[in-house]
Scaffold this active site. Structure first.
Site, short mmCIF file in Angstrom:
data_model
loop_
_atom_site.label_atom_id
_atom_site.label_comp_id
_atom_site.label_asym_id
_atom_site.label_seq_id
_atom_site.Cartn_x
_atom_site.Cartn_y
_atom_site.Cartn_z
N GLY A 73 0.79 -1.22 0.00
CA GLY A 73 0.00 0.00 0.00
C GLY A 73 0.82 1.27 0.00
N ASN A 155 -8.28 3.61 8.36
CA ASN A 155 -7.66 2.48 9.04
C ASN A 155 -7.80 2.55 10.55
OD1 ASN A 155 -5.82 4.71 8.27
ND2 ASN A 155 -4.41 3.71 9.67
N GLN A 183 -7.87 -0.74 3.39
CA GLN A 183 -8.76 -1.33 4.40
C GLN A 183 -10.06 -1.85 3.80
OE1 GLN A 183 -8.15 -1.88 7.64
NE2 GLN A 183 -6.12 -0.94 7.62
N GLY A 204 -1.74 -6.73 0.06
CA GLY A 204 -2.15 -8.11 0.28
C GLY A 204 -2.42 -8.47 1.72
N HIS A 205 -1.64 -7.92 2.64
CA HIS A 205 -1.69 -8.43 4.01
C HIS A 205 -2.88 -7.92 4.82
CE1 HIS A 205 -0.14 -4.96 6.50
NE2 HIS A 205 0.19 -4.55 5.30
N THR A 241 12.28 -7.16 -10.78
CA THR A 241 11.79 -8.52 -11.03
C THR A 241 10.55 -8.78 -10.19
OG1 THR A 241 14.02 -9.33 -11.50
CG2 THR A 241 12.36 -10.97 -10.90
N CYS A 329 1.49 1.71 12.19
CA CYS A 329 2.75 2.35 11.82
C CYS A 329 3.19 3.39 12.84
CB CYS A 329 2.63 3.00 10.44
SG CYS A 329 2.20 1.84 9.13
#
Length: 386
Positions: A73, A155, A183, A204-205, A241, A329
Site C-alpha cells: 500500500g 484504518n 482497508q 495483500g496483508h 523482477t 505504523c
C-alpha cells in the site's frame, strides 16, 4: 505469555490464509522462474503473472493493462501521488494537491515530500465522524489542482468516505482522483467505475494475503512517472523482477475476500455492533470514534475518559488480547492520533482511545471474553490515575 490469544488487530495485518499459502508454494521452488526469461520456467512464471493480473482485474472491474503490481500500500500510494503529480507538472498542468487530513501516513508523507519539490498542498477537513464533505472538496478545487487523494475507509476509526460522490466531482473538474483502499478489500465493493476513481491502491496483508505485495490500479491513459528505475517491468511503470509468489498469493487472497465479502461483512457487523453496544452500555464515560453506521464491518474504535490507551493495551496483552491504539505504523508514538485530532477530539481523548478490529476467526466467545475483562481494567486504570 498468556496461553489464550485473542487477535483483535486485523486492521494492522491479517494472517495468511492456508488456501493462499498453498497456491504460493510452487513459485518459491518448483516454478521459481523469472517472468522475463524465455525458457519454460520463465514462461510458466509469466503465465502465473498474467493469470493473477486477470484475477485482480475481475475484482476491480478494469482491464489487465491497468493493474500494476507493487510492494504494498505504501508504494502504491507513493507511485500514485508522486507519479501523477510529477508527470502533470512536467506537462505544465499545475502543481496543487488535495488530500484529506485523516489519510494514512503513506499518503500524507508522500504529499509532504511533494511540497518540498514546490507543490502546494490542501488538507481537506473531516467532520466529527471522520467524513469528508463533498462540498468541501468542491470548494478546495483550483484550476491548477492535478490530483486529489481520499482514502476509501479509514484504518483507525473505520469511517467509509463517499468515494463515488468525491470521484464524480473530480471527474467533472478534470482532476485525477486516487483512493487508498487498503482497508476496503474484502469489506467494500471495489469496482473502479462505480467508485469513479482514476487510481486505487491495495495491499495483500490486509485481506489474508502475503505481506510485501500490492496493487495500484491506474486508469488507462493516466500519466504516471515511474518512481523505481530499472527494467521495463509492469509496462515500464514499476521496475524490478516481479514477486511471483507474492503476486499469485495476492490475487488468490483478493479473489477469495471478494467472494466471501457479503457473508463475512454480515457476520462481522453483528459482532462489532454487539461489542460496541455492550461497551457503551456498561462502561461509563465511553464513546465510539467514527461514523456509527458508515463504518467498516469489523472496526470498533472506542474511547474511555480518564485512561491512557497504551496502558490499556498492555493490560489487554497480559490476558492474551491483541488490540491497537490506532495506526500500526505509529503505535509506538506518544503523539495523539492525527486522525482523532482532525475529527475534533482533544489530545487526552485521543490518547484514551483503543481500536478493536475483528476478523475471519473472531468468535462470539472471544468478544464475550473481551467484554468480561475490559470493564475492570478501565476501572483499575481510572483509579490509578486519580
Amino acid at each position: 505469555m498468556n496461553k489464550r490469544i485473542v487477535y483483535l488487530d486485523h486492521a494492522a495485518t491479517t494472517p495468511l490464509a492456508p488456501e493462499v499459502l498453498e497456491v504460493m508454494l510452487p513459485y518459491f521452488s518448483l516454478q521459481a522462474g523469472n517472468p522475463s526469461s524465455i525458457h519454460q520456467l520463465g514462461r510458466a512464471a509469466l503465465h502465473a503473472l498474467d493469470d493473477a493480473r486477470e484475477q485482480v482485474a475481475l475484482v476491480l472491474g478494469c482491464t489487465r493493462r491497468e493493474v500494476i503490481f507493487t510492494s504494498g500500500g505504501s508504494e502504491g500510494a507513493n507511485l500514485a501521488l508522486k507519479g501523477v503529480a510529477l508527470a502533470q507538472r512536467a506537462r505544465g498542468r499545475g502543481a496543487h494537491l488535495i488530500v484529506s487530513a485523516i489519510e494514512h501516513h503513506a499518503v500524507l508523507h508522500a504529499a509532504e515530500a511533494l511540497q518540498t519539490l514546490g507543490f502546494e498542498l490542501t488538507l481537506l477537513p473531516v467532520d466529527r465522524n471522520g467524513l469528508v464533505q463533498p462540498s468541501d472538496l468542491q470548494t478546495a478545487l483550483r484550476p491548477d489542482t492535478v490530483l486529489v487523494s481520499v482514502m476509501y475507509a479509514n484504518n483507525e476509526v473505520g469511517s467509509i468516505q463517499p468515494i463515488p460522490a468525491l470521484g464524480a466531482i473530480c471527474r467533472a473538474a478534470g482532476v485525477f482522483f486516487h483512493s487508498d483502499a487498503v482497508q476496503a478489500a474484502g469489506a467494500l465493493p471495489l469496482d473502479v467505475e462505480t467508485l469513479h476513481v482514476d487510481l486505487l491502491s491495495l495491499t495483500g496483508h490486509k485481506c489474508y494475503g502475503p505481506k510485501g505485495v500490492g496493487v495500484l490500479y491506474a486508469r488507462r491513459g493516466i500519466p504516471l512517472q515511474p518512481q523505481i528505475n530499472g527494467g521495463g517491468q509492469e509496462r515500464r511503470r514499476r521496475a524490478g523482477t516481479e514477486n511471483v509468489p507474492g503476486i499469485v498469493g495476492f490475487a488468490a487472497a483478493l479473489s477469495q475476500a471478494e467472494a466471501q465479502r457479503g457473508a463475512a461483512s454480515q457476520r462481522l457487523s453483528h459482532l462489532r455492533d454487539h461489542l460496541i453496544t455492550k461497551v457503551l452500555g456498561t462502561i461509563p464515560d465511553s464513546w465510539l470514534n467514527g461514523d456509527p453506521t458508515q463504518r467498516l464491518p469489523n472496526n470498533a474504535n472506542l474511547g474511555f475518559a480518564g485512561i491512557e490507551g497504551e496502558s490499556l493495551l498492555l493490560l489487554l496483552d497480559q490476558v492474551g488480547i491483541c488490540a491497537s491504539s490506532g495506526s500500526a505504523c505509529t503505535s509506538g508514538s506518544l503523539e495523539p492520533s492525527h486522525v482523532l485530532v482532525a475529527m475534533g477530539l482533544t489530545p487526552e481523548a485521543a490518547n484514551g482511545s483503543v481500536r478493536f478490529t475483528l476478523g475471519q476467526t473472531t468468535t462470539s466467545d472471544e468478544v464475550a471474553y473481551l467484554l468480561e475483562v475490559l470493564p475492570p481494567m478501565i476501572a483499575r486504570l481510572r483509579e490509578v490515575s486519580q
